[in-house]
Design a protein around this motif. Structure first.
Motif: not given
Length: 301
Positions: A157-162, A218-222, A267-274
């Motif tokens: 979703q983030f990459f789409g318009p780039v 140890t934490e999975p992360a973006f 959660p998806q919007r949180a990642v896109v905003d990040f």
């Protein structure tokens, strides 16, 4: 153990085994593919049921290696309809998997010699001698795949318009992450040495990815990693969203843990905003040329 994801210690034995299985296949792709800038030729596409190499040039026919992580097998096949299958199960050591995969490549007419040293892995036992890593928990593997699909949707979703040169989110066998990259088109040669770094860090870019963790983190992360690396973000930290995201000076990366992403209502919007706010901070601190064109909104209805 969280029902939505696993921390690295929750599934370390399986994570390491799967990581090394995929490294064997990734090194086959590395050996036979035509080199591309920034190691583009070693990207492995995510599919609805697993991870594959995509098409690899073979001596007589193209071929592929595909990990079905729902049904837990590996298909090795070429474009002439020659195919064989390897089963993935608990107790299959990396050494046994290596021998089976090399035999499968012989069977389809694509014998390949690879460097058997693990890549960017903390326990560098050669594949053909590694009887230590042999744990395969099917539930853990499927949960990891679920997380990869969440990451793929969010990053997509983030990459789409780039606009401009982009690596779409793909799996990287060296570091076990799913990531994509926006490139500036502006040269920025790496000041150090090493074949991996010199051929990766050669222009300004920003990488956006998801990573399942390792023994030290140890934490999975973006994460969002700009190059050239940022030493700090100063007062621009107030721009970073969502609230639980942070910039780590020790690794020069923006971080949002998967646990924190899942804590938000969307959660998806949180990642896109990040991703968006991290990139915005980079452009405030080290602006790229033609950035207005790269980020110009699309005109689709």
């Amino acid at each position: 153990m969280d029902k939505n994801f696993l921390t690295y210690p929750d599934w370390q034995a399986t994570a390491d085994t799967l990581h090394l299985y995929l490294q064997v296949a990734g090194k086959v792709k590395l050996e036979r593919s035509y080199p591309e800038p920034e190691w583009g030729h070693v990207r492995m596409p995510l599919t609805v049921q697993g991870i594959g190499t995509g098409i690899i040039p073979g001596p007589a026919a193209n071929f592929e290696i595909y990990f079905n992580l729902r049904q837990h097998h590996v298909d090795v096949q070429n474009s002439n309809y020659i195919r064989t299958r390897l089963e993935l199960s608990d107790g299959l050591s990396v050494a046994d998997f290596y021998r089976q995969l090399m035999g499968a490549l012989d069977f389809i007419g694509a014998p390949t010699t690879i460097n058997t040293e693990p890549q960017e892995f903390y326990d560098p036992v050669p594949f053909d001698a590694d009887t230590k890593h042999a744990t395969y928990d099917k539930h853990a593997v499927e949960l990891f795949l679920d997380n990869l699909h969440f990451a793929h949707r969010s990053l997509g979703q983030f990459f789409g318009p780039v606009r401009g040169k982009v690596f779409a989110p793909s799996y990287w066998f060296g570091t076990m992450d799913l990531s994509g990259t926006i490139f500036s088109g502006q040269p920025e040669p790496y000041p150090g040495s090493g074949v991996i770094a010199v051929n990766c860090f050669d222009e300004r870019f920003c990488e956006f990815g998801f990573w399942p963790g390792d023994p030290s983190s140890t934490e999975p992360a973006f994460y969002v990693m700009p190059y050239p690396f940022l030493s700090n973000i100063g007062s621009y930290g107030t721009m970073l969203a969502p609230q639980k995201a942070e910039f780590l000076t020790r690794s020069s990366e923006f971080i949002l843990t998967l646990k924190d992403a899942f804590s938000y209502d969307d959660p998806q919007r949180a990642v896109v905003d990040f991703c968006r706010t991290s990139f915005d901070i980079l452009q405030r601190m080290d602006p790229w040329g033609d950035i207005e064109w790269i980020t110009q909104p699309l005109t689709y209805d």
